[in-house]
Design a protein around this motif. Structure first.
Motif, mmCIF file in Angstrom:
data_model
loop_
_atom_site.group_PDB
_atom_site.id
_atom_site.type_symbol
_atom_site.label_atom_id
_atom_site.label_comp_id
_atom_site.label_asym_id
_atom_site.label_seq_id
_atom_site.Cartn_x
_atom_site.Cartn_y
_atom_site.Cartn_z
ATOM 1 N N ALA A 298 0.863 -1.116 0.030
ATOM 2 C CA ALA A 298 0.092 0.104 0.059
ATOM 3 C C ALA A 298 0.682 1.291 0.012
ATOM 4 O O ALA A 298 0.646 2.356 -0.731
ATOM 5 C CB ALA A 298 -0.836 -0.057 1.074
ATOM 6 N N GLU A 299 1.960 1.227 0.710
ATOM 7 C CA GLU A 299 2.841 2.534 0.826
ATOM 8 C C GLU A 299 3.323 2.461 -0.552
ATOM 9 O O GLU A 299 3.758 3.745 -1.370
ATOM 10 C CB GLU A 299 3.816 2.203 1.945
ATOM 11 C CG GLU A 299 3.266 2.319 3.360
ATOM 12 C CD GLU A 299 3.011 3.374 3.850
ATOM 13 O OE1 GLU A 299 3.648 4.690 3.137
ATOM 14 O OE2 GLU A 299 2.238 3.872 4.726
ATOM 15 N N LEU A 300 3.981 1.397 -1.277
ATOM 16 C CA LEU A 300 4.813 1.535 -2.269
ATOM 17 C C LEU A 300 3.928 2.158 -3.670
ATOM 18 O O LEU A 300 4.075 2.815 -4.500
ATOM 19 C CB LEU A 300 4.950 -0.018 -2.904
ATOM 20 C CG LEU A 300 6.302 -0.426 -2.184
ATOM 21 C CD1 LEU A 300 6.356 -1.885 -2.386
ATOM 22 C CD2 LEU A 300 7.613 0.248 -2.228
ATOM 23 N N ASP A 301 2.357 1.688 -3.434
ATOM 24 C CA ASP A 301 1.513 2.133 -4.444
ATOM 25 C C ASP A 301 1.343 3.609 -4.374
ATOM 26 O O ASP A 301 1.086 4.232 -5.395
ATOM 27 C CB ASP A 301 0.283 1.188 -4.394
ATOM 28 C CG ASP A 301 0.193 -0.058 -4.878
ATOM 29 O OD1 ASP A 301 1.112 -0.731 -5.597
ATOM 30 O OD2 ASP A 301 -0.589 -0.990 -4.247
ATOM 31 N N ALA A 302 1.160 3.965 -3.236
ATOM 32 C CA ALA A 302 0.922 5.432 -2.761
ATOM 33 C C ALA A 302 2.094 6.213 -3.526
ATOM 34 O O ALA A 302 1.894 7.290 -4.002
ATOM 35 C CB ALA A 302 0.456 5.627 -1.459
#
Length: 387
Positions: A298-302
């Motif tokens: 989720a952090e990578l996608d954001a």
């Protein structure tokens, strides 16, 4: 230009002595061939030149079994100051002194108690540094950062030992990188950071352990205090002494903060952000791999959505969970010695790939995992996401 494509400035000499390491693995009939003997003689001459440069007050980077060190005559204040200048290292951060023979301790320290003696017999030469009472005038005060102790070790690396012996002096040597950067495990890493800033680099090929030495204080009561985790684990230490404890700074999260007001850290690696890549790094911990992976992704996608170049540092068992511009493995969770060996190289690969946002998995803090997590948390500036 060397094999890694790094071009060194004229002021930094490069001596390739990898043949001395290669010869250890070759059969005797190979090393006895004329070309092998000549290459060996050339390498020995190179080490003699590098040793003479150290003796004359120069700064020379060299391989050890842990990482590459940046060496200078520990007795020569001007030479030691050249280390601090090249690295951009804070002046209150003490240096480790490297010796080639246990007999050199006689001129360096005032006492070696029975606990320290037991550790030396068990782990020297090797990745263990002992903090001992320094003999007056034995080393430059810049080495000890004003403390009444000196950190000493005897590396388990043939090239390092030959170089120190050739120099004929105790060699002060922190890791051979710009302060705050990942420690170097290849000569090319040293060149990336310090070419043009130091006098020479001895190329002995890749290092072995991959993280720095364990630093300890050995009490006369048989209790050993770990100041910095490293290549010798707490479990290994405990087999040879009455007891092992972690310094309070490690128990509180991995080091002394710059706001704590300590006059000087008692060991290298106890203060300041270390080992950091150029991109922002966060470490994620949690009870279940799937939950950790979900939080990381989720952090990578954001980050990707806002234009970051993304990277993830993970273990083999979890690599399929991740999508990022650069996915690097620390090996298996069942073999944390691989993580120790790969960590600094991986952080530098993120830099080489232009990664600006990095998420990393954590690992259990037993065995070498304690050293891996210590370095990873420092690289992240203690930025941890708990899920």
């Amino acid at each position: 230009m060397n094999e890694s494509g790094v071009e060194y400035s004229r002021s930094t000499r490069l001596w390739d002595v990898t043949v001395l390491m290669d010869s250890i693995a070759l059969a005797a009939d190979e090393t006895d061939k004329p070309q092998g003997r000549e290459a060996g003689r050339d390498a020995e001459r190179s080490l003699a030149e590098a040793g003479a440069l150290l003796a004359a007050g120069g700064t020379v980077a060299f391989p050890t079994e842990t990482v590459y060190g940046l060496g200078a005559d520990a007795r020569n204040t001007a030479a030691v100051e050249a280390i601090f200048a090249a690295k951009g290292r804070p002046s209150d951060n003490p240096l480790i002194v490297h010796i080639a023979d246990v007999s050199a301790l006689a001129g360096l320290v005032t006492e070696v108690n029975e606990t320290a003696q037991a550790l030396m017999e068990a782990f020297w030469p090797g990745p263990l540094t002992l903090v001992l009472p320094v003999a007056p005038g034995a080393v430059s005060p810049r080495v000890t950062a004003g403390l009444d102790t000196v950190a000493v070790r005897m590396p388990a690396h043939g090239i390092a030992l030959r170089l120190i012996a050739a120099a004929g002096c105790p060699v002060a040597a922190p890791s051979a990188n710009r302060s705050g950067r990942p420690s170097p495990t290849l000569a090319s890493h040293v060149g990336d950071d310090l070419a043009g800033r130091i006098d020479g680099i001895v190329d002995g090929g890749p290092t072995g352990v991959g993280v720095e030495s364990t630093v300890v204080e050995a009490g006369a009561d048989g209790i050993v205090t770990v100041l910095r985790p490293g290549g010798i684990t707490v479990e290994e230490l405990a087999r040879h002494v009455a007891g092992v404890r972690l310094d309070a700074a490690l128990q509180s999260g991995g080091g002394v903060s710059e706001a704590d007001g300590m006059p000087a850290p008692r060991s290298p690696g106890m203060k300041y952000t270390h080992y950091a890549p150029r991109g922002a790094l966060r470490v994620v911990t949690g009870p279940a791999p799937e939950v950790v992976a979900g939080a990381i992704q989720a952090e990578l996608d954001a980050a990707k959505a806002r234009g970051e170049v993304t990277g993830v540092l993970a273990f083999d068992e979890h690599l399929p969970f991740y999508r990022a511009d650069c996915v690097l493995s620390l090996g298996s969770l069942t073999a944390l010695e691989t993580a120790a060996h790969r960590l600094y190289g991986a952080l530098r690969r993120f830099d080489d790939s232009g990664v600006t946002f990095i998420m990393a998995e954590s690992c259990p803090q037993e065995g070498l995992g304690a050293a891996v997590m210590n370095r990873l948390l420092k690289a992240a500036g203690q930025q941890v996401i708990n899920v």
